[in-house]
Write an enzyme that holds these catalytic residues in place. Sequence first.
Site, PDB file in Angstrom:
ATOM      1  N   THR A  41       0.781  -0.961   0.169  1.00  0.00           N
ATOM      2  CA  THR A  41       0.139  -0.004   0.053  1.00  0.00           C
ATOM      3  C   THR A  41       0.723   1.365   0.091  1.00  0.00           C
ATOM      4  O   THR A  41       1.898   1.375   0.566  1.00  0.00           O
ATOM      5  CB  THR A  41      -0.887  -0.009   1.239  1.00  0.00           C
ATOM      6  OG1 THR A  41      -2.070   0.986   0.710  1.00  0.00           O
ATOM      7  CG2 THR A  41      -0.381   0.314   2.655  1.00  0.00           C
ATOM      8  N   CYS A  54      -2.789   7.438   8.271  1.00  0.00           N
ATOM      9  CA  CYS A  54      -3.429   5.929   8.149  1.00  0.00           C
ATOM     10  C   CYS A  54      -2.571   4.949   8.587  1.00  0.00           C
ATOM     11  O   CYS A  54      -1.270   5.199   8.733  1.00  0.00           O
ATOM     12  CB  CYS A  54      -3.737   5.603   6.658  1.00  0.00           C
ATOM     13  SG  CYS A  54      -5.159   6.896   6.093  1.00  0.00           S
ATOM     14  N   HIS A  79      -5.503  -1.155   5.135  1.00  0.00           N
ATOM     15  CA  HIS A  79      -5.109   0.339   5.279  1.00  0.00           C
ATOM     16  C   HIS A  79      -6.145   1.108   5.797  1.00  0.00           C
ATOM     17  O   HIS A  79      -7.245   1.601   5.359  1.00  0.00           O
ATOM     18  CB  HIS A  79      -5.308   0.788   3.594  1.00  0.00           C
ATOM     19  CG  HIS A  79      -4.436   2.167   3.394  1.00  0.00           C
ATOM     20  ND1 HIS A  79      -3.593   2.527   2.493  1.00  0.00           N
ATOM     21  CD2 HIS A  79      -4.802   3.297   4.216  1.00  0.00           C
ATOM     22  CE1 HIS A  79      -3.291   3.856   2.603  1.00  0.00           C
ATOM     23  NE2 HIS A  79      -3.986   4.556   3.434  1.00  0.00           N
TER      24      HIS A  79
END
Lengths: 166, 208
Positions: free
Chosen positions: A27, A33, A50
């Site tokens: 990711t 995040c 995520h």
Amino acid sequence: MSVGIGTVVKVGIAQMDVVTTPNTIRTSGLGSCVGVVLYDERKKIAGLIHVMLPDSTLGKVVPGNVAKFADTGIEAMIELLLKQGVQKFSLKAKIAGGAQMFKFSSDQSSMRIGPRNVEAVKQALRKSGIRITAEDTGGSSGRTIEFDPETSKLMVRTVNQGVSEI
Amino acid sequence: MDADITSLHLDVLKEIGNIGAAHAATSLSLLLNKKIDMIVPKVEMVPFNDMMELVGGPENVVVGIYLRIEGDASGSMFFILPVEQANRFIKRLIQDETFDFNAIPVPEIGLSAMQEMGNILSGSYLSAFSDFTGLKIYPTVPGLSVDMFGAIISTGLIELSHVSDHVIVINTSILEEGYEQNETVKGHFFLLPEPASFHAIFNALGVS
């Protein structure tokens, strides 16, 4: 064995997916995040979430997207891995992200979302009895991460510090 | 709420982008003593992941100015520059040809100049927005980050993600005379209003 056989599965923001070796999972552009990897070393299988927000009860609408939240995302990922024949006790976790990208004088809660995400992820993992074997969290840099279920290594890339493996 | 947004609403938001960015482009032009134009804004409702793919994708390194808006309308605003373009602007502003945002650490004077540029431009954009709509808005002091686009822009998506999986983005790009212009080398203003503000904005402009 080696380079070029597997494909890289990409996971977007507030999404999740599962890979088995020889594939890897990645990711990009994690800020506040948190990227959560749950993996089984022997079965060489790994899931990546995520996570954007700490708590599904913060959502004011029906939480349709479970992967957005730490609590529901980790729960859903465990379910997904169990369906693939993984035993819960053999799962371990590596996590990265939860930075604070901008510094403000105001102490608004939304500005501290990075550390809160990390805390919520740890709490959810603790609740499920999953041990964190490595983490690279906090700070003020964006991260791109990629996990290889073959080696159980998590590659972490930042703009200033380059690439490291945890 | 998302379903209630019509093409007329999007046109109204486009006009906000138009007026705001035109004022900001003029300020930038004056600041740099250089011709700066803007492209007619795009207004779209997109999933978060599509937003992350703008400006060269989530890993592309950019210079980003971010501020929050509170008051009659709330949301996030970003001024995003590709590193090469930010370098050109700041070199010109501080009269130092050696300045580089890729340097570690980035020289303080360049960071201050960029911060100040962000102040001035977002101020122009938002005061035009406020004049046009008659809404009182209070922007926070802008923050600056040189990092991956995804890491920067997701900061503005967090607040929205409480209530939605989509974002309405008012996207205006700026054009610099004499340079190649494609998606990854252009500067952008992004205004991301929060869903709760749409009612106030549309009401203020007589569209309901």
